[in-house]
Design an enzyme around this catalytic site. Structure first.
Site, PDB file in Angstrom:
ATOM      1  N   ASP A 142       0.857  -1.196   0.000  1.00  0.00           N
ATOM      2  CA  ASP A 142       0.000   0.000   0.000  1.00  0.00           C
ATOM      3  C   ASP A 142       0.890   1.242   0.000  1.00  0.00           C
ATOM      4  O   ASP A 142       2.028   1.206   0.476  1.00  0.00           O
ATOM      5  CB  ASP A 142      -0.841   0.036   1.288  1.00  0.00           C
ATOM      6  CG  ASP A 142      -2.076  -0.854   1.205  1.00  0.00           C
ATOM      7  OD1 ASP A 142      -2.355  -1.411   0.134  1.00  0.00           O
ATOM      8  OD2 ASP A 142      -2.753  -0.983   2.241  1.00  0.00           O
ATOM      9  N   ARG A 192      -0.996  -0.804  -8.815  1.00  0.00           N
ATOM     10  CA  ARG A 192      -2.341  -0.325  -8.476  1.00  0.00           C
ATOM     11  C   ARG A 192      -2.349   1.211  -8.567  1.00  0.00           C
ATOM     12  O   ARG A 192      -1.519   1.871  -7.952  1.00  0.00           O
ATOM     13  CB  ARG A 192      -2.709  -0.743  -7.053  1.00  0.00           C
ATOM     14  CG  ARG A 192      -4.044  -0.162  -6.585  1.00  0.00           C
ATOM     15  CD  ARG A 192      -4.217  -0.278  -5.072  1.00  0.00           C
ATOM     16  NE  ARG A 192      -4.180  -1.645  -4.628  1.00  0.00           N
ATOM     17  CZ  ARG A 192      -3.927  -1.992  -3.348  1.00  0.00           C
ATOM     18  NH1 ARG A 192      -3.691  -1.079  -2.428  1.00  0.00           N
ATOM     19  NH2 ARG A 192      -3.903  -3.260  -3.006  1.00  0.00           N
TER      20      ARG A 192
HETATM   21  C1  FAD Z   1      -8.483  -1.422  -3.892  1.00  0.00           C
HETATM   22  C2  FAD Z   1      -8.104  -0.084  -3.371  1.00  0.00           C
HETATM   23  C3  FAD Z   1      -6.880   0.092  -2.766  1.00  0.00           C
HETATM   24  C4  FAD Z   1      -6.495   1.346  -2.300  1.00  0.00           C
HETATM   25  N1  FAD Z   1      -5.233   1.516  -1.782  1.00  0.00           N
HETATM   26  C5  FAD Z   1      -4.834   2.757  -1.442  1.00  0.00           C
HETATM   27  C6  FAD Z   1      -3.501   3.018  -1.039  1.00  0.00           C
HETATM   28  O1  FAD Z   1      -2.647   2.124  -0.968  1.00  0.00           O
HETATM   29  N2  FAD Z   1      -3.155   4.286  -0.716  1.00  0.00           N
HETATM   30  C7  FAD Z   1      -4.070   5.323  -0.776  1.00  0.00           C
HETATM   31  O2  FAD Z   1      -3.700   6.472  -0.494  1.00  0.00           O
HETATM   32  N3  FAD Z   1      -5.343   5.095  -1.134  1.00  0.00           N
HETATM   33  C8  FAD Z   1      -5.747   3.856  -1.456  1.00  0.00           C
HETATM   34  N4  FAD Z   1      -7.040   3.649  -1.863  1.00  0.00           N
HETATM   35  C9  FAD Z   1      -8.060   4.705  -1.654  1.00  0.00           C
HETATM   36  C10 FAD Z   1      -8.129   5.638  -2.828  1.00  0.00           C
HETATM   37  O3  FAD Z   1      -6.953   6.396  -2.902  1.00  0.00           O
HETATM   38  C11 FAD Z   1      -9.326   6.585  -2.697  1.00  0.00           C
HETATM   39  O4  FAD Z   1      -9.199   7.327  -1.542  1.00  0.00           O
HETATM   40  C12 FAD Z   1     -10.659   5.866  -2.699  1.00  0.00           C
HETATM   41  O5  FAD Z   1     -10.668   4.753  -3.529  1.00  0.00           O
HETATM   42  C13 FAD Z   1     -11.757   6.799  -3.214  1.00  0.00           C
HETATM   43  O6  FAD Z   1     -11.477   7.207  -4.533  1.00  0.00           O
HETATM   44  P1  FAD Z   1     -12.350   6.777  -5.800  1.00  0.00           P
HETATM   45  O7  FAD Z   1     -11.402   6.584  -6.919  1.00  0.00           O
HETATM   46  O8  FAD Z   1     -13.187   5.626  -5.484  1.00  0.00           O
HETATM   47  O9  FAD Z   1     -13.175   8.073  -6.148  1.00  0.00           O
HETATM   48  P2  FAD Z   1     -14.093   9.079  -5.328  1.00  0.00           P
HETATM   49  O10 FAD Z   1     -13.681  10.421  -5.830  1.00  0.00           O
HETATM   50  O11 FAD Z   1     -14.127   8.822  -3.860  1.00  0.00           O
HETATM   51  O12 FAD Z   1     -15.515   8.702  -5.888  1.00  0.00           O
HETATM   52  C14 FAD Z   1     -15.779   8.910  -7.260  1.00  0.00           C
HETATM   53  C15 FAD Z   1     -17.137   8.401  -7.625  1.00  0.00           C
HETATM   54  O13 FAD Z   1     -17.235   7.000  -7.309  1.00  0.00           O
HETATM   55  C16 FAD Z   1     -18.562   6.704  -6.909  1.00  0.00           C
HETATM   56  N5  FAD Z   1     -18.558   6.256  -5.504  1.00  0.00           N
HETATM   57  C17 FAD Z   1     -17.579   6.432  -4.583  1.00  0.00           C
HETATM   58  N6  FAD Z   1     -17.936   5.896  -3.397  1.00  0.00           N
HETATM   59  C18 FAD Z   1     -19.166   5.394  -3.564  1.00  0.00           C
HETATM   60  C19 FAD Z   1     -20.090   4.730  -2.696  1.00  0.00           C
HETATM   61  N7  FAD Z   1     -19.809   4.491  -1.413  1.00  0.00           N
HETATM   62  N8  FAD Z   1     -21.266   4.354  -3.225  1.00  0.00           N
HETATM   63  C20 FAD Z   1     -21.593   4.619  -4.506  1.00  0.00           C
HETATM   64  N9  FAD Z   1     -20.760   5.259  -5.365  1.00  0.00           N
HETATM   65  C21 FAD Z   1     -19.575   5.629  -4.903  1.00  0.00           C
HETATM   66  C22 FAD Z   1     -19.352   7.986  -7.029  1.00  0.00           C
HETATM   67  O14 FAD Z   1     -19.885   8.048  -8.320  1.00  0.00           O
HETATM   68  C23 FAD Z   1     -18.274   9.032  -6.858  1.00  0.00           C
HETATM   69  O15 FAD Z   1     -18.619  10.265  -7.410  1.00  0.00           O
HETATM   70  C24 FAD Z   1      -7.420   2.419  -2.384  1.00  0.00           C
HETATM   71  C25 FAD Z   1      -8.656   2.248  -2.999  1.00  0.00           C
HETATM   72  C26 FAD Z   1      -9.003   1.019  -3.512  1.00  0.00           C
HETATM   73  C27 FAD Z   1     -10.314   0.892  -4.199  1.00  0.00           C
END
Ligand code: FAD
Length: 316
Positions: A142, A192
């Protein structure tokens, strides 16, 4: 700064507050709420969540919660937990061919220790990689806040000498990430791509959501055009569509990249994507240290916060 930015930055601040943390942990916050995002506190919970996800054709990456350890004993406990987890996954036939792997935060295995932190984290990560290899699966490191990026990438490079399938994580909110994507888009390199979950200063990170998204697309283009194995970690429907289009433009087979989402977030979409023949991996966090993780999820989506606050004032 608009109201949602303010809420987001307050929640990220709260994720660092030990007073608020203790209050919330002691409140009768229902296990049900935490369980929506964190299936449980011990290995058995993580393994049964993995089995359920595998039954619907989703792959899994499991994170033992805990970060910023300043105690070598705690770091060793984290390593033991990962080793036990990997053995349990293997015993249940869940880990073969990387179907269930693990995600590791280096700060949980010693990176932040004042004396030789980086070396201790590398040695500890190596033990976890060996256990993963025994279970026919992989480890992804991560990515944490920007002060750790260089150290994490250098530990990754060391680990990849012996364990070339060790996965990297890059965050599109950092200005540097497009360049890091270019460096890591090499044959066999699992990367990732996520937006990034920490509160970062404007000197290193885009502050505007649109800029973070545009950077995500630039990074995706580099990764999809390259020789590596992109892991598209986002719940954002627009970015998922763009990833799919880029993969097809570059003639990628469905097994040459994957989508990733967090446990409990958009589960129906997860199964839809898997049912359409794409690889979908779900990130499953478990353990007692759920607080910081949960606060970051609240910061991302105020609707989650409402649900959470309601449960804080209700019993059970
Ligand atoms: C598998 C995985 C591993 C990760 N590992 C790391 C890491 O190592 N380090 C790190 O800093 N971050 C990590 N993250 C977190 C990541 O950086 C984001 O903070 C998090 O994924 C939210 O970003 P998003 O791309 O989903 O978009 P967001 O901007 O949060 O959401 C974009 C759109 O997605 C949809 N959406 C989001 N949440 C929901 C919900 N609950 N229900 C319905 N629709 C929704 C909506 O349409 C929203 O407008 C990880 C995320 C994932 C999925």
């Amino acid at each position: 700064m608009d109201a949602s930015d303010l809420l987001r930055s307050s929640l990220l601040h709260l994720s660092d507050s030990s007073l608020v943390r203790t209050t919330i942990e002691k409140a009768p916050v229902s296990r049900a709420v935490v369980q929506r995002y964190v299936p449980g506190t011990d290995v058995a919970h993580a393994v049964s969540a993995a089995a359920e996800l595998r039954a619907t054709n989703r792959q899994v990456t499991i994170d033992y919660l805990g970060e910023d350890t300043l105690d070598a004993g705690q770091a060793a406990h984290t390593v033991d937990t990962y080793v036990g987890l990997l053995r349990a996954l293997k015993a249940k036939d869940l880990s073969q061919f990387g179907a269930a792997e693990v995600s590791v935060k280096l700060s949980a295995v010693g990176q932040a220790l004042p004396q030789d932190g980086e070396k201790i984290a590398l040695d500890n990560a190596r033990i976890i990689c060996e256990a993963a290899r025994d279970a026919d699966t992989t480890v992804t490191l991560d990515m944490e806040d920007h002060t750790t990026t260089d150290s994490t990438l250098s530990i990754l490079a060391e680990l990849r000498k012996d364990f070339p399938d060790t996965g990297a994580v890059l965050q599109s909110y950092l200005h540097r990430t497009e360049g890091d994507c270019r460096d890591l888009a090499t044959a066999g390199s699992r990367v990732r791509l996520c937006k990034g979950a920490y509160k970062e200063p404007a000197s290193v990170a885009y502050q505007d959501a649109e800029d973070v998204d545009l950077s995500y697309v630039r990074c995706l283009k580099v990764l999809m055009a390259g020789d590596g194995y992109p892991m598209v970690a986002s719940h954002d429907p627009r970015l998922i569509d763009i990833a799919r289009a880029l993969a097809s433009r570059h003639g990628r087979e469905p097994d040459s990249y994957e989508f990733q989402m967090l446990y409990g977030i958009r589960p129906d979409e997860q199964t839809r994507i898997a049912d359409r023949g794409h690889q979908m991996r779900v990130y499953v966090p478990f353990g007692e240290e759920w607080y910081g993780y949960l606060m970051r999820r609240m910061a991302e989506r105020p609707a989650n916060l409402q649900f959470f606050l309601r449960s804080l004032v209700s019993k059970g």
